[in-house]
Design a protein around this motif. Structure first.
Motif, mmCIF file in Angstrom:
data_model
loop_
_atom_site.group_PDB
_atom_site.id
_atom_site.type_symbol
_atom_site.label_atom_id
_atom_site.label_comp_id
_atom_site.label_asym_id
_atom_site.label_seq_id
_atom_site.Cartn_x
_atom_site.Cartn_y
_atom_site.Cartn_z
ATOM 1 N N GLN A 65 0.844 -1.210 0.000
ATOM 2 C CA GLN A 65 0.000 0.000 0.000
ATOM 3 C C GLN A 65 0.872 1.250 0.000
ATOM 4 N N GLY A 66 1.896 1.219 -0.846
ATOM 5 C CA GLY A 66 2.755 2.386 -1.040
ATOM 6 C C GLY A 66 3.820 2.570 0.022
ATOM 7 N N LYS A 67 3.788 1.691 1.040
ATOM 8 C CA LYS A 67 4.744 1.846 2.134
ATOM 9 C C LYS A 67 5.884 0.840 1.983
ATOM 10 N N LYS A 68 7.125 1.337 2.141
ATOM 11 C CA LYS A 68 8.287 0.453 2.047
ATOM 12 C C LYS A 68 8.410 -0.362 3.325
ATOM 13 N N MET A 69 8.674 -1.659 3.162
ATOM 14 C CA MET A 69 8.839 -2.535 4.323
ATOM 15 C C MET A 69 9.937 -3.551 4.027
ATOM 16 N N ARG A 70 10.496 -4.114 5.042
ATOM 17 C CA ARG A 70 11.469 -5.194 4.879
ATOM 18 C C ARG A 70 10.990 -6.413 5.658
ATOM 19 N N ILE A 71 10.899 -7.534 4.965
ATOM 20 C CA ILE A 71 10.465 -8.788 5.598
ATOM 21 C C ILE A 71 11.704 -9.686 5.702
#
Lengths: 359, 57
Positions: A347-353
């Motif tokens: 949803q447009g948000k950068k994340m790291r998994i």
């Protein structure tokens, strides 16, 4: 028309060559003797020109990660059809049938038979089953992964339309040290029959040891002078990159697997999201939570990855050429016990998994 | 204008359908050249003294 279409519906100028052969089209590997009809089973199109006694004169086909039809074209097909007839005529003067090997069909391989649903068997189902069989018998070695090496492994670049013609030699490569030069023509290699195609070269290389070895070669210079020599290769010479391996459907059976995949973003979507057109980005379309590899999808889901996430980098690598490249890279380079950071957009948000790699 | 459009559309779709129906199936189109049974083809090649051209697809 696809090249396969062109092969099975030859032009009028190729038809006379076809008529000199008995032509067979095989679309189901069930019942096919793998010890007799030997080729790179990962290919979507492979052609064998052979004597009915089992002697194979020439092979045609071959591909690499760039496209399925890199080596497929009418001039090279016409050439191998002519060369096959010449070899057939020569062979009939002094036939030397190959030693009989026990018949081996894929449906009789335990690793395949266990999953056999009685359907049509595609060529690309063969290599994973043979690998699984070798693993279960304790015969599998990591170097066995590197099958049908391309001519580039010894420093040769060949013309796609005239596949005996050397167009480039890599400096200081085994071929360069051997004395081969651009515009030379390959005649034989590794004790094989006459070379006519890149598939013939790959077959000759396939049959060499992956350890340090000497490969006999003969070639013709532009002025017609014939040479013989030896290409010396070093231990591990068959090994290739994940990118080069990425086209092979047999990669899907390798582990550890990432447990997820999907389709690359379309050009327009990349543009909308402000990505460079050539950038790597794909939308997670599935998490593998079923079948033999369910554990990989489950651990990716547990780590937080979701269907719909857009993957932009893995292990801080954003230079994958394709999703297939990413899959091959993970399987060939990741080891159990590691943790792989996967950068996503949600949803447009950068994340790291952080996804743990498991056996 | 609308009826002209519908007529043209009908003609185009009709032509496409006829074209589709006239495309021979694989077996009709290729049977004279291509064998599909490898064992039979091998026997035939032996009898005729010919080489085999085998396409695996």
């Amino acid at each position: 028309m696809s090249f396969d279409g062109q092969v099975v519906r030859p032009d009028q100028d190729l038809l006379p060559l076809y008529n000199e052969y008995v032509c067979v089209r095989v679309t189901n590997m069930r019942g096919i003797d793998l010890n007799r009809y030997r080729f790179d089973f990962d290919l979507t199109l492979a052609v064998l020109l052979m004597n009915p006694d089992g002697t194979i004169y020439n092979r045609y086909g071959g591909r690499d990660h760039r496209a399925a039809d890199v080596w497929l074209n009418k001039p090279s097909l016409a050439r191998v059809l002519r060369d096959g007839l010449i070899e057939h005529s020569r062979y009939q003067q002094s036939p030397a049938p190959p030693a009989t090997r026990p018949r081996k069909a894929i449906e009789n391989v335990d690793a395949f038979a266990r999953k056999d649903k009685g359907e049509c068997i595609h060529c690309h189902s063969v290599n994973p089953a043979l690998r699984e069989e070798a693993v279960s018998l304790g015969n599998w070695k990591p170097e066995d992964l590197w099958i049908f090496p391309t001519p580039g492994h010894v420093g040769l670049e060949l013309s796609p339309t005239d596949q005996t013609l050397i167009t480039r030699i890599a400096p200081d490569s085994p071929a360069a040290i051997c004395g081969l030069r651009p515009m030379d023509r390959l005649l034989t290699m590794g004790g094989s029959g006459p070379i006519s195609t890149i598939s013939d070269v790959q077959w000759a290389l396939h049959n060499q040891s992956p350890a340090s070895s000497s490969i006999s070669v003969s070639w013709k210079e532009q002025d017609g002078k014939i040479h013989t020599g030896v290409i010396s290769v070093k231990d591990g010479w068959k090994q290739d990159t994940p990118l080069a391996f990425s086209w092979r459907p047999s990669k899907w059976g390798l582990t550890p697997a990432p447990g997820f995949g999907g389709r690359p973003l379309k050009r327009q979507e990349k543009k909308t999201r402000g990505f460079v057109e050539s950038s790597f980005a794909f939308r997670v379309g599935y998490l593998v939570t079923w079948g033999d590899q369910a554990r990989y999808g489950r651990i990716a889901a547990k780590a937080g990855l979701r269907v719909g996430d857009i993957v932009t980098a893995i292990q801080e690598k954003g230079d994958f050429r394709s999703v297939e490249h990413f899959h091959a890279w993970w399987r060939l380079t990741r080891k159990a016990g590691e943790t792989v950071p996967v950068d996503i957009l949600r949803q447009g948000k950068k994340m790291r998994i952080l996804i743990p790699v498991i056996e | 204008m609308r009826s002209l459009f519908l007529l043209r559309k009908t003609l185009v779709l009709g032509a496409l359908a006829l074209g589709f129906l006239s495309v021979p199936s694989f077996s009709e189109d290729l049977s004279p050249l291509w064998q599909t049974d490898l064992d039979k083809a091998t026997l035939l090649a032996k009898e005729q003294g010919k080489a085999l051209l085998i396409v695996f697809r």
